[in-house]
Design a protein around this motif. Structure first.
Motif, PDB file in Angstrom:
ATOM      1  N   ALA A 214      13.382 -32.820 -14.824  1.00  0.00           N
ATOM      2  CA  ALA A 214      14.303 -33.896 -14.350  1.00  0.00           C
ATOM      3  C   ALA A 214      15.144 -33.183 -13.059  1.00  0.00           C
ATOM      4  CB  ALA A 214      15.294 -34.418 -15.422  1.00  0.00           C
ATOM      5  N   PHE A 215      15.532 -34.283 -12.241  1.00  0.00           N
ATOM      6  CA  PHE A 215      16.407 -33.816 -10.863  1.00  0.00           C
ATOM      7  C   PHE A 215      17.193 -34.638 -10.455  1.00  0.00           C
ATOM      8  CE2 PHE A 215      12.431 -35.537  -9.550  1.00  0.00           C
ATOM      9  CZ  PHE A 215      12.774 -36.027  -8.166  1.00  0.00           C
ATOM     10  N   SER A 216      18.161 -34.531 -10.023  1.00  0.00           N
ATOM     11  CA  SER A 216      19.240 -35.530  -9.276  1.00  0.00           C
ATOM     12  C   SER A 216      18.979 -35.519  -7.843  1.00  0.00           C
ATOM     13  CB  SER A 216      20.683 -34.945  -9.539  1.00  0.00           C
ATOM     14  OG  SER A 216      21.112 -35.074 -10.959  1.00  0.00           O
ATOM     15  N   ILE A 217      18.979 -36.924  -7.240  1.00  0.00           N
ATOM     16  CA  ILE A 217      18.741 -37.122  -6.003  1.00  0.00           C
ATOM     17  C   ILE A 217      19.842 -38.169  -5.584  1.00  0.00           C
ATOM     18  CG2 ILE A 217      17.048 -38.832  -6.021  1.00  0.00           C
ATOM     19  CD1 ILE A 217      15.880 -37.318  -3.560  1.00  0.00           C
ATOM     20  N   GLN A 223      21.352 -37.044   4.952  1.00  0.00           N
ATOM     21  CA  GLN A 223      22.883 -36.543   5.278  1.00  0.00           C
ATOM     22  C   GLN A 223      23.873 -36.850   4.004  1.00  0.00           C
ATOM     23  OE1 GLN A 223      24.288 -38.895   8.559  1.00  0.00           O
ATOM     24  NE2 GLN A 223      26.261 -38.026   8.604  1.00  0.00           N
ATOM     25  N   VAL A 224      23.632 -37.983   3.424  1.00  0.00           N
ATOM     26  CA  VAL A 224      24.497 -38.468   2.341  1.00  0.00           C
ATOM     27  C   VAL A 224      24.213 -37.385   1.130  1.00  0.00           C
ATOM     28  CG1 VAL A 224      24.787 -40.070   0.599  1.00  0.00           C
ATOM     29  CG2 VAL A 224      24.486 -40.636   2.990  1.00  0.00           C
ATOM     30  N   HIS A 225      22.741 -37.281   0.783  1.00  0.00           N
ATOM     31  CA  HIS A 225      22.433 -36.330  -0.324  1.00  0.00           C
ATOM     32  C   HIS A 225      23.386 -34.909  -0.065  1.00  0.00           C
ATOM     33  CE1 HIS A 225      20.149 -34.587  -3.471  1.00  0.00           C
ATOM     34  NE2 HIS A 225      20.059 -33.371  -2.770  1.00  0.00           N
ATOM     35  N   ASP A 226      23.141 -34.272   1.239  1.00  0.00           N
ATOM     36  CA  ASP A 226      23.519 -32.968   1.559  1.00  0.00           C
ATOM     37  C   ASP A 226      25.166 -32.846   1.340  1.00  0.00           C
ATOM     38  OD1 ASP A 226      21.350 -32.425   1.799  1.00  0.00           O
ATOM     39  OD2 ASP A 226      21.185 -31.817   4.051  1.00  0.00           O
ATOM     40  N   ALA A 227      25.798 -34.217   1.658  1.00  0.00           N
ATOM     41  CA  ALA A 227      27.288 -34.279   1.573  1.00  0.00           C
ATOM     42  C   ALA A 227      27.635 -34.109   0.014  1.00  0.00           C
ATOM     43  CB  ALA A 227      27.735 -35.416   2.204  1.00  0.00           C
ATOM     44  N   VAL A 228      26.958 -34.593  -0.660  1.00  0.00           N
ATOM     45  CA  VAL A 228      27.203 -34.796  -2.156  1.00  0.00           C
ATOM     46  C   VAL A 228      27.056 -33.406  -2.784  1.00  0.00           C
ATOM     47  CG1 VAL A 228      26.573 -35.554  -4.624  1.00  0.00           C
ATOM     48  CG2 VAL A 228      26.740 -37.057  -2.587  1.00  0.00           C
ATOM     49  N   THR A 229      26.021 -32.552  -2.334  1.00  0.00           N
ATOM     50  CA  THR A 229      25.815 -31.424  -2.900  1.00  0.00           C
ATOM     51  C   THR A 229      26.545 -30.291  -2.175  1.00  0.00           C
ATOM     52  OG1 THR A 229      23.986 -30.759  -1.431  1.00  0.00           O
ATOM     53  CG2 THR A 229      23.350 -31.948  -3.255  1.00  0.00           C
ATOM     54  N   GLY A 230      26.997 -30.382  -1.152  1.00  0.00           N
ATOM     55  CA  GLY A 230      27.786 -29.502  -0.174  1.00  0.00           C
ATOM     56  C   GLY A 230      26.878 -28.458   0.523  1.00  0.00           C
ATOM     57  N   ILE A 231      25.412 -28.604   0.359  1.00  0.00           N
ATOM     58  CA  ILE A 231      24.658 -27.545   0.991  1.00  0.00           C
ATOM     59  C   ILE A 231      23.854 -28.094   1.824  1.00  0.00           C
ATOM     60  CG2 ILE A 231      23.017 -25.902   0.700  1.00  0.00           C
ATOM     61  CD1 ILE A 231      25.528 -24.998  -0.471  1.00  0.00           C
ATOM     62  N   SER A 232      23.896 -27.976   3.156  1.00  0.00           N
ATOM     63  CA  SER A 232      22.968 -28.501   4.240  1.00  0.00           C
ATOM     64  C   SER A 232      21.481 -27.997   3.737  1.00  0.00           C
ATOM     65  CB  SER A 232      23.488 -28.022   5.726  1.00  0.00           C
ATOM     66  OG  SER A 232      22.442 -28.570   6.457  1.00  0.00           O
ATOM     67  N   GLY A 233      20.484 -29.051   3.889  1.00  0.00           N
ATOM     68  CA  GLY A 233      19.220 -28.773   3.786  1.00  0.00           C
ATOM     69  C   GLY A 233      18.735 -29.017   2.489  1.00  0.00           C
ATOM     70  N   SER A 234      19.748 -29.244   1.599  1.00  0.00           N
ATOM     71  CA  SER A 234      19.270 -29.204   0.031  1.00  0.00           C
ATOM     72  C   SER A 234      18.259 -30.539  -0.148  1.00  0.00           C
ATOM     73  CB  SER A 234      20.764 -29.346  -0.741  1.00  0.00           C
ATOM     74  OG  SER A 234      21.275 -30.534  -0.493  1.00  0.00           O
ATOM     75  N   HIS A 235      18.469 -31.727   0.570  1.00  0.00           N
ATOM     76  CA  HIS A 235      17.691 -32.718   0.469  1.00  0.00           C
ATOM     77  C   HIS A 235      16.250 -32.641   0.782  1.00  0.00           C
ATOM     78  CE1 HIS A 235      15.999 -36.800   1.383  1.00  0.00           C
ATOM     79  NE2 HIS A 235      16.945 -37.192   0.480  1.00  0.00           N
ATOM     80  N   SER A 236      15.966 -31.768   2.009  1.00  0.00           N
ATOM     81  CA  SER A 236      14.620 -31.589   2.336  1.00  0.00           C
ATOM     82  C   SER A 236      13.936 -30.636   1.270  1.00  0.00           C
ATOM     83  CB  SER A 236      14.437 -31.089   3.828  1.00  0.00           C
ATOM     84  OG  SER A 236      15.223 -29.904   4.011  1.00  0.00           O
ATOM     85  N   ARG A 237      14.615 -29.560   1.228  1.00  0.00           N
ATOM     86  CA  ARG A 237      14.316 -28.517   0.132  1.00  0.00           C
ATOM     87  C   ARG A 237      13.913 -28.993  -1.126  1.00  0.00           C
ATOM     88  NH1 ARG A 237      18.104 -23.355   0.343  1.00  0.00           N
ATOM     89  NH2 ARG A 237      16.773 -22.371  -1.346  1.00  0.00           N
ATOM     90  N   VAL A 252       7.802 -35.439 -13.370  1.00  0.00           N
ATOM     91  CA  VAL A 252       9.067 -35.307 -12.945  1.00  0.00           C
ATOM     92  C   VAL A 252       9.858 -36.616 -12.978  1.00  0.00           C
ATOM     93  CG1 VAL A 252       8.144 -33.941 -11.072  1.00  0.00           C
ATOM     94  CG2 VAL A 252       8.329 -36.325 -10.687  1.00  0.00           C
ATOM     95  N   ARG A 253      11.164 -36.656 -13.320  1.00  0.00           N
ATOM     96  CA  ARG A 253      11.846 -37.702 -13.482  1.00  0.00           C
ATOM     97  C   ARG A 253      13.230 -37.699 -12.652  1.00  0.00           C
ATOM     98  NH1 ARG A 253      16.349 -38.586 -16.889  1.00  0.00           N
ATOM     99  NH2 ARG A 253      16.282 -36.474 -17.835  1.00  0.00           N
ATOM    100  N   PRO A 254      13.346 -38.573 -11.746  1.00  0.00           N
ATOM    101  CA  PRO A 254      14.293 -38.410 -10.797  1.00  0.00           C
ATOM    102  C   PRO A 254      15.521 -39.433 -11.386  1.00  0.00           C
ATOM    103  CG  PRO A 254      12.842 -40.276 -10.149  1.00  0.00           C
ATOM    104  CD  PRO A 254      12.160 -39.631 -11.316  1.00  0.00           C
ATOM    105  N   ALA A 255      16.649 -38.600 -11.136  1.00  0.00           N
ATOM    106  CA  ALA A 255      17.861 -39.267 -11.611  1.00  0.00           C
ATOM    107  C   ALA A 255      18.861 -39.606 -10.598  1.00  0.00           C
ATOM    108  CB  ALA A 255      18.577 -38.249 -12.576  1.00  0.00           C
ATOM    109  N   PHE A 256      19.255 -40.890 -10.526  1.00  0.00           N
ATOM    110  CA  PHE A 256      20.326 -41.361  -9.106  1.00  0.00           C
ATOM    111  C   PHE A 256      21.577 -41.560  -9.846  1.00  0.00           C
ATOM    112  CE2 PHE A 256      21.279 -44.927  -6.300  1.00  0.00           C
ATOM    113  CZ  PHE A 256      21.839 -44.096  -5.418  1.00  0.00           C
ATOM    114  N   ILE A 257      22.546 -40.733  -9.545  1.00  0.00           N
ATOM    115  CA  ILE A 257      23.813 -40.770  -9.930  1.00  0.00           C
ATOM    116  C   ILE A 257      24.591 -41.479  -8.683  1.00  0.00           C
ATOM    117  CG2 ILE A 257      25.890 -39.698 -10.746  1.00  0.00           C
ATOM    118  CD1 ILE A 257      23.428 -39.290 -12.437  1.00  0.00           C
TER     119      ILE A 257
END
Length: 449
Positions: A214-217, A223-237, A252-257
């Motif tokens: 399971a993973f959070s996206i 841009q929005v995802h990385d702003a939430v995680t605080g790490i640039s490039g976390s979305h693409s990785r 896999v199971r995506p979780a959208f918060i």
């Protein structure tokens, strides 16, 4: 129109129906269809008398309303037409009083193996931090394996490794736990990860161990995802690494918060998740104002999201027979759930980090499962929650005790938490039978936060 009763003196709710009384009104639960029918006071009084064995011809003489016999029978005839009852020569026996004994078993088990994390998500329920000196793995590896062995006697159908970021504990540690769980016959193992550390080797391990991921996206937009995680490039990785898992055949199971930072992209993101991962995500999970989280003061919850949290009318998830009796005998969410923190402390769930149930460093897990703090939490159905205990919808209602405690503390400006108070997001007053408007509660929350 001639009444359906056809000279049979007693009315009985159908076997698949449950009559639930509230302080003023009542509800009739159709466990076949899952529908919950709201009954006003007059209807409640009529069914109350039927359930106490009074024949229909004497109801109008007893009921303390303006309803006459013809109107009462017309109401009962309507229930018969809907398949919710029948007339009989035998009085009704109220089956809801025959409550089954709660079964002690683990339904959900979280192993929070670390509080370390390589991201800094703005909403984190665990307030995880790579720089926190107390976030290191402190429970010995052998004790984790022993905990799983002890848990297996309660036949948990689902176990999740979570953090922080659990993959920071290393492949050898994770592999040891997964192998042990497989040997114990635990049917569903899942790891909740932010996906940054995933690679081919991890994917091979998860495929071989039949482990789900399971993973959070947080948005389709990087841009929005990385702003939430605080790490640039976390979305693409994340996306690159999830593709590796999919290619290897890992489930896999995506979780959208959902929070105010990404709510404008909600529909676009949900549609994209369905296309991208073949996952029918019906809705997003709005972040919760739980104790000790980064949202404990209502941060990142917009007025629009608060309104969506509010229950302002009687619409519920379909109530099956099993769900009804689950709610009758225990808490709708917490019954059978445990979270074991990496320091050995045991809590009811990952978001309920206030009510400590024991420590696996001091006692066996079986002793914790059977002790009073745990059974009190597990069996705290809504009959034991202030105001909710008087509500006719109490066996249909979902309930998050950590969030209820967090929001009540926010409204009261208190540091302590009350886990026996009604969730302020429910706007129904069972004592008046009315639903309140959201504006006053929204104003209270806005002022408090």
């Amino acid at each position: 129109m001639m009444p359906i009763q056809n000279q049979k003196p007693y009315f009985c709710p159908s076997e698949h129906c449950r009559f639930v009384r509230g302080a003023l009104n009542a509800a009739l639960y159709d466990l076949n269809s899952g529908h919950v029918y709201s009954l006003d006071r007059e209807a409640r009084d009529i069914l109350e008398l039927c359930c106490h064995g009074l024949d229909v011809t004497h109801i109008s003489e007893t009921v303390q309303t303006d309803t006459n016999e013809t109107e009462a029978i017309r109401f009962l005839d309507q229930l018969v037409e809907l398949g919710l009852g029948h007339y009989s020569t035998i009085p009704y026996q109220d089956v809801i009083s025959l409550q089954p004994q709660p079964i002690i078993h683990i339904r959900k088990l979280w192993l929070e193996i670390t509080s370390r994390c390589n991201l800094r998500c703005i909403h984190c329920y665990a307030d995880a931090d790579s720089h926190n000196p107390g976030a290191q793995l402190s429970l010995p590896v052998l004790r984790w394996l022993q905990v799983l062995t002890e848990a297996a006697q309660f036949s948990p159908p689902w176990v999740q490794l979570i953090g922080g970021e659990p993959l920071l504990c290393g492949k050898a540690f994770i592999q040891g736990i997964l192998c042990h769980a497989q040997n114990l016959g635990i049917p569903h193992m899942e790891i909740f990860t932010n996906g940054i550390l995933l690679n081919e080797a991890w994917a091979d391990l998860f495929r071989d161990m039949n482990t789900h991921i399971a993973f959070s996206i947080y948005a389709k937009s990087a841009q929005v995802h990385d702003a939430v995680t605080g790490i640039s490039g976390s979305h693409s990785r994340l996306l690159q690494n999830i593709e590796i898992l999919i290619r290897k055949g890992v489930e896999v199971r995506p979780a959208f918060i959902l929070m105010q930072e990404n709510e404008l992209e909600e529909q676009e993101t949900l549609s994209w998740l369905s296309r991208q991962f073949g996952h029918e995500t019906a809705s997003a999970d709005i972040i919760r104002c739980t104790p000790e989280s980064r949202c404990s003061q209502g941060r990142h919850i917009s007025p629009g999201l608060w309104k969506r949290k509010f229950r302002s009318h009687a619409v519920f998830t379909p109530v099956s027979d099993s769900l009804f009796y689950d709610h009758l005998t225990g808490h709708p969410c917490l019954n059978g759930s445990l979270c074991i923190h990496h320091n050995g402390d045991v809590f009811p769930c990952v978001m309920d980090r206030i009510r400590k149930l024991g420590s696996v460093l001091k006692m066996p897990l079986a002793e914790i499962v059977r002790n009073d703090p745990t059974t009190d939490v597990w069996h705290q159905n809504l009959d034991k929650i202030e105001t909710c205990k008087d509500c006719e919808f109490r066996y249909a209602c979902c309930d998050c005790r950590p969030e209820a405690a967090g929001i009540n503390a926010l409204l009261a400006g208190e540091i302590g938490y009350d886990f026996a108070a009604k969730n302020p997001c429910c706007l129904y007053d069972p004592h008046t039978g009315t639903w309140k408007g959201p504006d006053m509660r929204l104003s209270q929350l806005h002022t408090s936060s």
